[in-house]
Design a protein around this motif. Structure first.
Motif, mmCIF file in Angstrom:
data_model
loop_
_atom_site.group_PDB
_atom_site.id
_atom_site.type_symbol
_atom_site.label_atom_id
_atom_site.label_comp_id
_atom_site.label_asym_id
_atom_site.label_seq_id
_atom_site.Cartn_x
_atom_site.Cartn_y
_atom_site.Cartn_z
ATOM 1 N N GLU A 25 0.815 -1.228 0.000
ATOM 2 C CA GLU A 25 0.000 0.000 0.000
ATOM 3 C C GLU A 25 0.843 1.271 0.000
ATOM 4 O O GLU A 25 0.339 2.342 -0.299
ATOM 5 C CB GLU A 25 -1.026 0.015 1.135
ATOM 6 C CG GLU A 25 -0.512 -0.388 2.492
ATOM 7 C CD GLU A 25 -0.740 -1.878 2.740
ATOM 8 O OE1 GLU A 25 -0.270 -2.689 1.907
ATOM 9 O OE2 GLU A 25 -1.357 -2.215 3.750
ATOM 10 N N ASP A 26 2.144 1.146 0.304
ATOM 11 C CA ASP A 26 3.014 2.327 0.274
ATOM 12 C C ASP A 26 3.742 2.481 -1.062
ATOM 13 O O ASP A 26 4.543 3.390 -1.239
ATOM 14 C CB ASP A 26 4.077 2.217 1.378
ATOM 15 C CG ASP A 26 3.444 2.170 2.762
ATOM 16 O OD1 ASP A 26 2.362 2.768 2.910
ATOM 17 O OD2 ASP A 26 4.012 1.529 3.654
ATOM 18 N N ALA A 27 3.488 1.563 -2.005
ATOM 19 C CA ALA A 27 4.291 1.550 -3.239
ATOM 20 C C ALA A 27 3.571 2.194 -4.416
ATOM 21 O O ALA A 27 2.366 2.028 -4.594
ATOM 22 C CB ALA A 27 4.632 0.114 -3.599
ATOM 23 N N ASP A 28 4.332 2.941 -5.228
ATOM 24 C CA ASP A 28 3.802 3.414 -6.511
ATOM 25 C C ASP A 28 3.915 2.294 -7.542
ATOM 26 O O ASP A 28 3.073 2.135 -8.412
ATOM 27 C CB ASP A 28 4.642 4.598 -7.024
ATOM 28 C CG ASP A 28 4.424 5.829 -6.178
ATOM 29 O OD1 ASP A 28 3.271 6.045 -5.755
ATOM 30 O OD2 ASP A 28 5.400 6.558 -5.941
ATOM 31 N N GLU A 51 -4.581 -8.957 -4.738
ATOM 32 C CA GLU A 51 -4.453 -7.866 -3.767
ATOM 33 C C GLU A 51 -3.957 -6.597 -4.464
ATOM 34 O O GLU A 51 -4.463 -5.492 -4.224
ATOM 35 C CB GLU A 51 -3.474 -8.294 -2.670
ATOM 36 C CG GLU A 51 -3.448 -7.323 -1.518
ATOM 37 C CD GLU A 51 -2.306 -7.614 -0.547
ATOM 38 O OE1 GLU A 51 -1.738 -8.735 -0.601
ATOM 39 O OE2 GLU A 51 -1.988 -6.709 0.242
ATOM 40 N N LEU A 52 -2.996 -6.750 -5.354
ATOM 41 C CA LEU A 52 -2.439 -5.578 -6.042
ATOM 42 C C LEU A 52 -3.480 -4.917 -6.937
ATOM 43 O O LEU A 52 -3.545 -3.688 -7.038
ATOM 44 C CB LEU A 52 -1.213 -5.987 -6.863
ATOM 45 C CG LEU A 52 0.024 -6.265 -6.017
ATOM 46 C CD1 LEU A 52 1.107 -6.935 -6.857
ATOM 47 C CD2 LEU A 52 0.557 -4.955 -5.420
ATOM 48 N N ASN A 53 -4.301 -5.752 -7.564
ATOM 49 C CA ASN A 53 -5.332 -5.220 -8.430
ATOM 50 C C ASN A 53 -6.314 -4.366 -7.628
ATOM 51 O O ASN A 53 -6.711 -3.272 -8.037
ATOM 52 C CB ASN A 53 -6.057 -6.398 -9.107
ATOM 53 C CG ASN A 53 -6.836 -5.953 -10.321
ATOM 54 O OD1 ASN A 53 -6.628 -4.850 -10.825
ATOM 55 N ND2 ASN A 53 -7.749 -6.788 -10.763
ATOM 56 N N ARG A 54 -6.641 -4.852 -6.444
ATOM 57 C CA ARG A 54 -7.548 -4.113 -5.554
ATOM 58 C C ARG A 54 -6.911 -2.773 -5.138
ATOM 59 O O ARG A 54 -7.534 -1.720 -5.243
ATOM 60 C CB ARG A 54 -7.838 -4.977 -4.320
ATOM 61 C CG ARG A 54 -8.803 -4.362 -3.327
ATOM 62 C CD ARG A 54 -9.086 -5.294 -2.167
ATOM 63 N NE ARG A 54 -7.878 -5.676 -1.415
ATOM 64 C CZ ARG A 54 -7.275 -4.910 -0.515
ATOM 65 N NH1 ARG A 54 -7.734 -3.704 -0.254
ATOM 66 N NH2 ARG A 54 -6.184 -5.337 0.123
ATOM 67 N N LEU A 55 -5.627 -2.820 -4.740
ATOM 68 C CA LEU A 55 -4.943 -1.594 -4.305
ATOM 69 C C LEU A 55 -4.824 -0.598 -5.456
ATOM 70 O O LEU A 55 -4.868 0.613 -5.263
ATOM 71 C CB LEU A 55 -3.555 -1.934 -3.751
ATOM 72 C CG LEU A 55 -3.556 -2.656 -2.402
ATOM 73 C CD1 LEU A 55 -2.162 -3.205 -2.084
ATOM 74 C CD2 LEU A 55 -4.013 -1.708 -1.292
ATOM 75 N N ARG A 56 -4.703 -1.133 -6.650
ATOM 76 C CA ARG A 56 -4.599 -0.230 -7.801
ATOM 77 C C ARG A 56 -5.921 0.467 -8.063
ATOM 78 O O ARG A 56 -5.978 1.653 -8.361
ATOM 79 C CB ARG A 56 -4.176 -1.035 -9.032
ATOM 80 C CG ARG A 56 -2.885 -0.495 -9.602
ATOM 81 C CD ARG A 56 -2.461 -1.294 -10.744
ATOM 82 N NE ARG A 56 -3.551 -1.348 -11.720
ATOM 83 C CZ ARG A 56 -3.341 -1.325 -13.005
ATOM 84 N NH1 ARG A 56 -2.114 -1.271 -13.465
ATOM 85 N NH2 ARG A 56 -4.338 -1.386 -13.839
ATOM 86 N N ARG A 57 -6.993 -0.323 -7.926
ATOM 87 C CA ARG A 57 -8.313 0.286 -8.133
ATOM 88 C C ARG A 57 -8.583 1.353 -7.079
ATOM 89 O O ARG A 57 -9.235 2.359 -7.339
ATOM 90 C CB ARG A 57 -9.406 -0.793 -8.103
ATOM 91 C CG ARG A 57 -9.462 -1.581 -9.415
ATOM 92 C CD ARG A 57 -10.819 -2.251 -9.581
ATOM 93 N NE ARG A 57 -11.170 -3.040 -8.419
ATOM 94 C CZ ARG A 57 -10.929 -4.336 -8.282
ATOM 95 N NH1 ARG A 57 -10.356 -4.995 -9.268
ATOM 96 N NH2 ARG A 57 -11.269 -4.979 -7.185
ATOM 97 N N GLU A 58 -8.035 1.146 -5.895
ATOM 98 C CA GLU A 58 -8.186 2.156 -4.826
ATOM 99 C C GLU A 58 -7.224 3.318 -5.011
ATOM 100 O O GLU A 58 -7.183 4.254 -4.216
ATOM 101 C CB GLU A 58 -7.923 1.514 -3.449
ATOM 102 C CG GLU A 58 -9.001 0.536 -3.031
ATOM 103 C CD GLU A 58 -8.612 -0.237 -1.779
ATOM 104 O OE1 GLU A 58 -7.560 0.060 -1.170
ATOM 105 O OE2 GLU A 58 -9.369 -1.155 -1.406
ATOM 106 N N GLY A 59 -6.356 3.237 -6.015
ATOM 107 C CA GLY A 59 -5.429 4.329 -6.322
ATOM 108 C C GLY A 59 -4.175 4.324 -5.473
ATOM 109 O O GLY A 59 -3.400 5.283 -5.475
ATOM 110 N N ARG A 60 -3.958 3.243 -4.724
ATOM 111 C CA ARG A 60 -2.775 3.246 -3.834
ATOM 112 C C ARG A 60 -1.527 2.783 -4.579
ATOM 113 O O ARG A 60 -0.480 3.380 -4.468
ATOM 114 C CB ARG A 60 -3.051 2.382 -2.622
ATOM 115 C CG ARG A 60 -4.166 2.998 -1.807
ATOM 116 C CD ARG A 60 -3.992 2.758 -0.367
ATOM 117 N NE ARG A 60 -5.008 1.820 0.093
ATOM 118 C CZ ARG A 60 -5.021 1.304 1.302
ATOM 119 N NH1 ARG A 60 -4.076 1.560 2.150
ATOM 120 N NH2 ARG A 60 -5.997 0.487 1.649
ATOM 121 N N VAL A 61 -1.656 1.707 -5.335
ATOM 122 C CA VAL A 61 -0.531 1.264 -6.166
ATOM 123 C C VAL A 61 -0.807 1.759 -7.575
ATOM 124 O O VAL A 61 -1.941 1.668 -8.056
ATOM 125 C CB VAL A 61 -0.428 -0.279 -6.150
ATOM 126 C CG1 VAL A 61 0.539 -0.765 -7.213
ATOM 127 C CG2 VAL A 61 -0.001 -0.771 -4.773
#
Ligand code: 5AD
Ligand code: SF4
Length: 409
Positions: A25-28, A51-61
């Motif tokens: 969650e801290d990564a670009d 998990e990464l796909n979810r974080l990307r949709r949330e704009g975190r990654v």
């Protein structure tokens, strides 16, 4: 090999100005460097991609790349679509990653035959990539390609640079390191040359058909070579070894081990074993148990057969039921552990020179390695790369435990 590739990728990204973080969650930018050798590796990657796909949709990654052996497999196209991955790369074109992270001039630097990186106290040095074998069960030749051996001068040059920069431990890497050959030189010549330049040397992984007796003797004779041999046998049954296309019989493997034990009496021996390959009978399994007993391995990686799409074994008849695979797995494991435990007991009471691999953790113990290749937990503040002397006080099946460090030396 994956650890080494990941290390090079990490340095590449850092060169591009990125800093390393510990949580997704801290990564670009997230680069998943992957293994395809067994299905459970792929399952784990699917979990991470979800998990990464979810974080990307949330704009975190912001961006995700998939590299390594899954990237080289056909399955990667479907994964790319399902998880909306930005970049998929195989094992040979890592330089494209440089462009992805904004280093357009890096094309030359990260091809497999070129040197990796400056190292820390210990470093991996790739001497060959790919594999010319076609083991029935194995996806490696498909995803890593045929063998390419790096020229001796290039390897020695890298080793000398690393040693000059303070690296004290060199591990020579390849899928079949002992198959290395170049301009009339063979692996043993390279190993001997490296052992002259580096204070501590190990190599992995080897193939029994390529392992020369003189290499086994060199391990015993040369002080700077760690006395630990990893020699995957896969099965103790000649019938299975033939089905697997391993190219040797159990007896030949046993003879190699006899030579190793004689040439390196204080050495450690480890192996890889697959249980439940299609067609494996109870008799085949018994023969594996017999070989395990005869060779008295100090440790082993035991794998349940995992069908890999595109390999011969994936379409062979004679699937072994899960419950039988599980029992055979435990039987091999028990035998290995019993033997390892009793061999490790013999080390108790002896004083050892220990190379510190990982510094002291919260429980106050550092993790080191003896010259015989045993892992040791030792109470010391010594930093990674330093040597300490201590007496072994107790032993388990996987690790030795040393007492206070002897500060008089
Ligand atoms: N199933 C189970 N184990 C496998 N290995 C390679 N391919 C498979 C497979 N399909 C094991 C072998 C090899 C190690 C790296 O992984 O034992 O030596
Ligand atoms: Fe796979 Fe090793 Fe066989 Fe090559 S030698 S095909 S890497 S198991």
């Amino acid at each position: 090999m994956n650890v080494h590739d990941s290390d090079r990728i990490r340095r590449m990204i850092q060169d591009a100005g990125y800093a390393e973080v510990q949580r997704y969650e801290d990564a670009d930018l997230v680069i998943l460097n992957t293994c395809y050798v067994r299905e459970n590796a792929v399952d784990r990657v699917r979990g991470h991609l979800g998990e990464l796909n979810r974080l990307r949709r949330e704009g975190r990654v912001k961006r995700v790349a998939l590299t390594g052996c899954i990237g080289a497999a056909e399955e990667s196209a479907a994964l790319r679509q399902t998880y909306d991955i930005d970049l998929v790369l195989g094992t040979h074109n890592t330089y494209e990653l440089a462009e992805f992270v904004g280093l357009p001039t890096m094309r030359e630097t990260y091809t497999p035959e070129l040197p990796g990186t400056e190292g820390g106290h210990s470093a991996f040095v790739t001497i060959m990539t790919g594999c010319n074998y076609q083991c029935s069960y194995c996806i490696v030749p498909t995803v890593r390609g045929r063998m390419i051996c790096r020229p001796m001068d290039s390897v020695i040059g890298e080793v000398e640079n690393l040693v000059a920069g303070g690296t004290g431990y060199i591990t020579l890497l390849g899928q079949t390191v002992d198959a290395w050959r170049h301009e009339g030189k063979r692996f043993c010549d390279l190993l001997e040359a490296v052992s002259e330049s580096a204070p501590r040397v190990w190599f992995t992984t080897s193939h029994p058909s390529n392992m020369e007796d003189r290499t086994l003797r060199a391990i015993g004779e040369r002080d700077s070579i760690v006395k630990r041999l990893h020699l995957p046998v896969q099965s103790g049954s000649d019938r299975m070894l033939k089905v697997m296309h391993r190219g040797y019989k159990a007896e030949r493997y046993r003879r190699k081990i006899e030579i190793f034990r004689e040439a390196v009496p204080d050495g450690t021996l480890s192996t890889d074993i697959i249980v439940g390959h299609p067609g494996e009978t109870e008799e085949d399994h018994e023969q594996t148990l017999r070989l395990v007993e005869d060779c008295a391995f100090d440790s082993a990686y035991i794998f349940k057969f995992s069908p890999r799409q595109g390999t011969e074994a994936a379409s062979l008849p004679g699937t072994v039921p899960d419950s039988i695979v599980q029992r055979r797995f435990l039987e091999v494991l028990r035998q290995i552990e019993q033997n390892a435990f009793s061999r490790n007991q013999h080390k108790v009471g002896g004083e050892e020179e220990i190379y510190i691999r990982h510094g002291r953790t919260e429980d106050g113990k550092a993790i080191g390695e003896t010259w015989s290749g045993h892992a040791v937990h030792v109470k010391t503040d010594a930093a990674p790369g330093e040597y300490v002397r201590a007496t072994i006080e107790s032993a388990g099946p996987h690790v030795l435990y040393a007492g206070e460090v002897d500060t008089s030396v």
